[in-house]
Every structure is written in C-alpha cells, then in structure tokens.
Design a protein around this motif. Sequence first.
Motif, short mmCIF file in Angstrom:
data_model
loop_
_atom_site.label_atom_id
_atom_site.label_comp_id
_atom_site.label_asym_id
_atom_site.label_seq_id
_atom_site.Cartn_x
_atom_site.Cartn_y
_atom_site.Cartn_z
N ARG A 124 0.84 -1.21 0.00
CA ARG A 124 0.00 0.00 0.00
C ARG A 124 0.87 1.26 0.00
O ARG A 124 0.57 2.23 -0.69
CB ARG A 124 -0.92 -0.01 1.21
N HIS A 125 1.94 1.25 0.76
CA HIS A 125 2.83 2.42 0.78
C HIS A 125 3.51 2.60 -0.58
O HIS A 125 3.51 3.71 -1.14
CB HIS A 125 3.89 2.27 1.88
N GLY A 139 1.49 6.65 -6.43
CA GLY A 139 0.27 7.44 -6.59
C GLY A 139 -0.92 6.66 -7.12
O GLY A 139 -1.86 7.25 -7.66
N ARG A 141 12.44 10.94 -3.27
CA ARG A 141 11.83 10.28 -2.11
C ARG A 141 12.70 9.12 -1.60
O ARG A 141 12.29 8.37 -0.73
CB ARG A 141 10.44 9.76 -2.45
N ASP A 183 1.34 5.41 -1.92
CA ASP A 183 2.05 6.64 -1.55
C ASP A 183 3.15 7.02 -2.52
O ASP A 183 3.26 8.19 -2.90
CB ASP A 183 2.64 6.51 -0.13
#
Length: 151
Positions: free
Chosen positions: A26-27, A34, A101, A31
């Motif tokens: 999920r991350h 996107g 990131r 995240d």
Amino acid sequence: MEPGGSRSVPPPFHLAFAVTDLEAARHFYGDLLGCSEGRSASRWVDFDLAGHQLSAHLVDSADVAAAPTNEVDGDGVPVRHFGLVLPWDEWKELASRLGSRGVTFLIPPRIRFAGEVGEQGTFFVVDPAGNALEFKSFRDPGRMFAREPSG
C-alpha cells in the motif's frame, strides 16, 4: 484479439502478483507511485495503475523475486517485470519524484538504444516484495513497436 488491434483505446489489463506485506505494498503503490486503492480483502488489494488493475496478493514466502535476468543494451533486466509506457515528461517527473523520495533504482533512469529506432528512456524499481517494475518512455511514441529496417 488481432495483433495491433483496431481499437482506438486498448482495454485495461489486469495483473495479479505476489507480495509479502500488504501494508508495504500500500505504501509503495499508493504513496510512492500514486495509485489509488480499489477493493481489498485480508490477503489482497487492488490498485489503479493508470487505469489498469493491479492485484497484490499476499504470499507467505519471500522468494517472489527469484527470477533470472537477460541483458538488454548493457543492463541485467529482470525477466519477470511489469510497468508503464509513459509520455516523456511524465516519465522524467516520475523518475525525479522517486529519486527525491529516496527510492533505490534497480536500473537508474537512462536512455536505452540511443540513436536507434527503439530509443527510449527507462528505469527499474523494485517493490517491497521484490517485484520489478519498469517505467519507460519513447521520444517518438509511434516507435514503440517499430523494428530496425532489414537490409
């Protein structure tokens, strides 16, 4: 379906793949990349990757990344991988965003087949379960399936 198809817009594809941690998936997909999340259950979650349905399925084994590589223009490309072909500016923006990131590139952003018919920007990342993803772009999108002239 006929090769090349006669549809103006191809249908979305569905890809199911193994992950070892749904929250890490999920991350990564939500995240970092996107992707919006769709339906889910205790052992799977669907993601929307540019209109395509990715289904991350939880497995108990950490060997999902055990796959060979093939050499492609000097890189050891994982045989098992999936990804997107993006417009040039979106490809550059995604590479920049992931780099900023702290995402480690399996194969850093580069131009592959420079000066040839199939010239493309490409990079590879690996999700937390070891699945390889390639993001690429063609300066001339019409050349995605083009071949070198035979002579």
